[in-house]
Design a protein around this motif. Structure first.
Motif, mmCIF file in Angstrom:
data_model
loop_
_atom_site.group_PDB
_atom_site.id
_atom_site.type_symbol
_atom_site.label_atom_id
_atom_site.label_comp_id
_atom_site.label_asym_id
_atom_site.label_seq_id
_atom_site.Cartn_x
_atom_site.Cartn_y
_atom_site.Cartn_z
ATOM 1 N N GLU A 119 0.649 -1.132 0.003
ATOM 2 C CA GLU A 119 -0.047 0.090 -0.029
ATOM 3 C C GLU A 119 0.936 1.349 -0.163
ATOM 4 O OE1 GLU A 119 -3.428 -0.347 2.929
ATOM 5 O OE2 GLU A 119 -2.462 -1.700 3.568
ATOM 6 N N ARG B 99 -10.279 -13.738 -0.285
ATOM 7 C CA ARG B 99 -9.207 -13.414 -1.326
ATOM 8 C C ARG B 99 -9.813 -12.489 -2.184
ATOM 9 N NH1 ARG B 99 -8.536 -19.279 -2.410
ATOM 10 N NH2 ARG B 99 -9.807 -18.993 -4.307
ATOM 11 N N ARG B 100 -8.854 -11.793 -2.790
ATOM 12 C CA ARG B 100 -9.173 -10.531 -3.572
ATOM 13 C C ARG B 100 -9.836 -10.916 -4.828
ATOM 14 N NH1 ARG B 100 -3.769 -6.780 -3.544
ATOM 15 N NH2 ARG B 100 -3.654 -5.996 -1.201
ATOM 16 N N ASP B 101 -9.741 -12.195 -5.401
ATOM 17 C CA ASP B 101 -10.235 -12.682 -6.503
ATOM 18 C C ASP B 101 -11.915 -13.053 -6.367
ATOM 19 O OD1 ASP B 101 -10.027 -14.851 -5.050
ATOM 20 O OD2 ASP B 101 -9.331 -16.068 -6.751
ATOM 21 N N GLN B 102 -12.278 -13.139 -4.967
ATOM 22 C CA GLN B 102 -13.586 -13.346 -4.586
ATOM 23 C C GLN B 102 -14.549 -12.232 -4.813
ATOM 24 O OE1 GLN B 102 -14.729 -16.748 -3.625
ATOM 25 N NE2 GLN B 102 -13.063 -16.921 -4.695
ATOM 26 N N LEU C 274 -16.915 -9.191 -3.872
ATOM 27 C CA LEU C 274 -17.145 -8.283 -2.683
ATOM 28 C C LEU C 274 -18.016 -8.659 -1.613
ATOM 29 C CD1 LEU C 274 -15.747 -6.125 -0.987
ATOM 30 C CD2 LEU C 274 -17.306 -4.397 -2.270
ATOM 31 N N ARG D 279 -16.571 -11.583 0.386
ATOM 32 C CA ARG D 279 -15.704 -11.161 1.469
ATOM 33 C C ARG D 279 -16.313 -10.351 2.520
ATOM 34 N NH1 ARG D 279 -11.575 -7.841 -2.252
ATOM 35 N NH2 ARG D 279 -10.227 -8.151 -0.764
ATOM 36 N N ARG E 113 -6.365 -8.796 7.629
ATOM 37 C CA ARG E 113 -6.117 -8.886 6.433
ATOM 38 C C ARG E 113 -7.282 -8.066 5.881
ATOM 39 N NH1 ARG E 113 -6.774 -14.321 2.977
ATOM 40 N NH2 ARG E 113 -5.432 -15.020 4.844
ATOM 41 N N SER F 166 -7.772 -3.903 3.274
ATOM 42 C CA SER F 166 -8.484 -3.849 2.126
ATOM 43 C C SER F 166 -8.743 -2.403 1.784
ATOM 44 C CB SER F 166 -9.908 -4.679 1.889
ATOM 45 O OG SER F 166 -10.501 -4.426 0.843
ATOM 46 N N SER F 167 -8.731 -2.184 0.083
ATOM 47 C CA SER F 167 -8.978 -1.042 -0.343
ATOM 48 C C SER F 167 -10.489 -0.916 -0.555
ATOM 49 C CB SER F 167 -8.248 -0.895 -1.714
ATOM 50 O OG SER F 167 -8.985 -1.893 -2.631
ATOM 51 N N GLU F 168 -11.372 -1.725 -0.349
ATOM 52 C CA GLU F 168 -12.720 -1.817 -0.426
ATOM 53 C C GLU F 168 -13.277 -1.364 1.046
ATOM 54 O OE1 GLU F 168 -14.306 -2.214 -2.892
ATOM 55 O OE2 GLU F 168 -13.156 -3.346 -4.286
#
Length: 721
Positions: free
Chosen positions: A3, A513-516, A518, A521, A546, A550-552
């Motif tokens: 980041e 995981r980021r590929d999941q 939102l 998650r 973790r 996140s950026s979310e």
């Protein structure tokens, strides 16, 4: 990719900083509040957490009302499948329809035995009063309630000459009964047809005849007996039966002719009596248990044999009840009650009806054949057949609490027992119940969807992978708040199974995981604050950390809510405070930002009831004052919050809220003053807090008394330094 080590402000972040000279300080009534501390979101989170706790408690067999319900009164409407009796094994027989004595005079020895063993139900004094006033009483109670014993005891006390039992074939309407003056009469077997034909006219004539002879009569009716509404003046509903444990003790004293022995102090006997009190077997079984315990005391049999027999008998009664005594509508109602135990009657009724329609359509696909009668089973019949009870409770609504009629099983073990029995014994019902729960998991009512999810989770322990694919992951991925709560509820029981707990942790880690998607998650982060995280705190806190980076923004909020839930869990408070010190001291901006949000969420989430307080105290103030080992953590966290430019306005808004509570609760002022002194020392600024206090006091209806006392406290501390 790491980041960027810079503070960034997103659309949902607060805007603010150190007040300029002459600028008005922010107030608790500011129009703009950041999403992370929005009270509506926190209230919804708290409501969902309470609903989750109540749902899990219900299926664990904990009493409804322990959390989240206000029970003001209740009317018990309970059924049973066996015939009641008076005394121990010598008079039981055990066959259906067995009577204590044949028609004719009740032997004095039995009345004496009853005198020594009888435990009155709550309605007993009302029975005696009504019997004195009108000479004729219709007692309505389920089989196994102990109605014969209660009737004989009441008649024996009111009729000095003796008591007779009438032939069950006698016709009350005929009035062709030969009465002996001063005697009491019991009719304990009353046909359904004769009951339905009774009218006030006939009962008034019979009552007048009894009065002329100085006699009294009790007629026993089944709880399901259909009688005319105009005979209510003669009718008395039994309500709750006599206390099961007291009955066993009473019969045991009679068998031993002394006080109960030390046998009752043994752990296995205590557990047996606890089960008996909860399951409330027929009165005759309680008498038999007392006789068996007397044999155990004399060394004639072993307590293990007694425990095994009663366990088998309880299982047999349960199976007979569900398999043989319930029709489709009542079975569906019982399953709905197992899921929504303790909720308003309209919720359980609607859910039961929906399930009954699914079952009827499966059994008779022709849509013209599975319509349900509007005036089929009455609520009282459904409750009685389901071994359930109705009581007055309250329900939270958008506009406050309202009174409701709620329902629950009389036996707290039934919700889980019913669901597990259906799953183990009726495989053809699996897909119907699964579809039905999936629909209710999407219900917009937070409590309803959570209950459906927790029930699905209990059943998923039998087939977790199947439930994960068909229900849990679709709920978690939908993006709807209610589906997400259902998914979280569905993980509560699997995470407590040793063979499933590691799988649940790996699944949530994969969801994050980021590929999941939102929504999935976010569901994982919120789930980590529930029983899942409480059972596995090390894994949960690592995964929440973790998510907090996140950026979310929605995921960071979920991580904050998850950690708040763990903070309020037994034994995890210090662990969470220590973790928040790491988050708020991190060089990762997003992790630090989430930590600050979480500190505010913790403070706003709920207060603490204290013995000395008139109102709930802020948890931060109470914990810092009551626990020295937490004080340094809390002061450090709030000092960092005040010094964070983005979060500083909200931090002062929160302190203002505390001051306003202290205005209404003077007992809070001294602990709050000590907190503010420590906070001023931590931020190394002795002027900023008095500045804000003066400003808040000058507002219309400001907290002037609390501020004056707090300023005096701060000033005295300054002078001593």
């Amino acid at each position: 990719m790491s980041e960027p080590n810079t503070e960034t402000t997103t659309a949902d972040d607060r805007v603010g900083g150190q007040p300029a000279d002459g600028a008005d300080p922010p107030t608790a009534h500011a129009e703009h509040r950041g999403h992370a501390t929005d009270q509506d979101l926190l209230n919804e989170s708290r409501t969902a957490a309470d609903a989750l706790s109540n749902a899990v408690d219900s299926l664990w067999g904990m009493s409804v009302g322990a959390r989240g319900l206000s029970i003001t009164a209740h009317t018990v409407i309970v059924g049973d499948a066996s015939v009641g009796t008076l005394v121990g094994r010598d008079n039981l027989g055990g066959a259906p329809g067995h009577r204590i004595v044949p028609s004719g005079p009740v032997p004095a020895v039995l009345l004496e035995q009853l005198d020594n063993t009888f435990v009155p139900p709550k309605v007993f004094e009302e029975m005696r009063r009504r019997l004195r006033d009108q000479s004729l009483l219709l007692l309505r109670a389920p089989l196994g309630w102990g109605r014969t014993a209660a009737a004989l005891r009441a008649l024996a006390e009111e009729c000095t000459a003796g008591v007779h039992k009438l032939n069950p074939d006698v016709q009350l309407r005929s009035l062709e009964i030969e009465f002996t003056p001063k005697f009491g009469y019991l009719l304990e077997s009353f046909g359904a047809e004769q009951a339905s034909n009774l009218r006030t006219f006939h009962l008034e004539q019979l009552s007048q005849m009894l009065t002329e002879y100085g006699c009294r009569m009790i007629v026993v009716l089944d709880s399901t007996a259909q009688i005319s509404a105009d005979v209510d003046q003669f009718l008395l509903d039994g309500g709750e039966p006599a206390d099961a444990t007291q009955l066993v003790h009473s019969h045991l004293r009679w068998h031993l002719a002394t006080r109960p022995p030390d046998l009752l102090k043994r752990a296995e006997v205590g557990q047996l009596l606890t089960d008996v009190a909860q399951n409330r077997p027929p009165t005759r079984d309680l008498a038999l248990l007392a006789a068996e315990l007397a044999d155990v005391s004399a060394g004639r049999i072993d307590i293990v044999d007694v425990v095994n027999r009663h366990s088998a008998a309880a299982d047999g009664r349960f199976r007979q009840w569900f398999d043989d005594e319930l029709d489709v509508e009542t079975r569906a109602f019982a399953i709905a009650l197992a899921v929504f135990n303790g909720m308003p009657l309209h919720v359980v009724s609607d859910a039961g009806r929906a399930l009954a329609q699914l079952i009827a359509h499966e059994e008779e696909p022709d849509e013209n054949k599975h319509s349900r009668s509007v005036f089929g089973s009455r609520s009282t019949q459904l409750l009685s057949a389901s071994h359930a009870e109705s009581y007055r409770s309250t329900e939270e609504t958008t506009y406050g609490q309202i009174p409701v009629q709620a329902v629950k099983f009389a036996d707290d073990s039934y919700p889980r027992r019913v669901l597990e029995y259906v799953w183990q014994e009726y495989h053809a019902a699996h897909h119907l119940v699964r579809d039905w729960l999936r629909d209710y998991g999407s219900n917009p009512n937070l409590t309803v969807c959570t209950r459906a999810g927790v029930a699905a989770g209990l059943l998923s322990t039998f087939e977790f992978e199947h439930a994960r694919k068909l229900m849990i992951e679709p709920w978690a991925t939908s993006g709807e708040r209610h589906d997400r709560l259902a998914a979280i509820g569905a993980l509560q029981f699997p995470c407590l199974q040793p063979e499933l707990a590691p799988l649940v942790v790996r699944m949530l880690a994969a969801w994050l995981r980021r590929d999941q998607p939102l929504p999935r998650r976010v569901a994982a982060a919120e789930a980590l604050g529930s029983t899942v995280g409480q059972a596995m705190p090390d894994s949960a806190i690592t995964l929440l950390r973790r998510a907090a980076r996140s950026s979310e923004s929605p995921l960071r909020k979920a991580a904050s809510f998850g950690l708040v839930q763990l903070f309020w869990s037994a034994g995890l408070t210090r662990r969470v405070l220590s973790e928040l010190r790491k988050w708020t001291g991190s060089n990762r901006p997003r992790l630090r930002d989430t930590g600050f949000r979480c500190v505010l969420d913790l403070s706003l989430y709920k207060g603490v009831d204290t013995p000395q307080g008139m109102r709930e105290w802020p948890v931060m103030v109470w914990l810092a004052d009551a626990a020295d080992d937490h004080r340094d953590d809390i002061i450090t966290l709030f000092a960092r919050l005040i010094e964070a430019p983005i979060h500083m306005p909200a931090a002062y808004e929160e302190i203002q809220r505390w001051v306003e509570i202290a205005e209404k609760d003077p007992q809070l002022r001294r602990p709050l003053g000590r907190f503010l002194i420590s906070l001023g020392q931590a931020i190394q600024d002795t002027e900023i807090l008095p500045y804000y206090l003066h400003a808040w006091a000058e507002e219309p209806n400001g907290p002037r008394r609390a501020v004056n006392e707090l300023l005096t406290t701060l000033d005295s501390k300054e002078k001593t330094v």
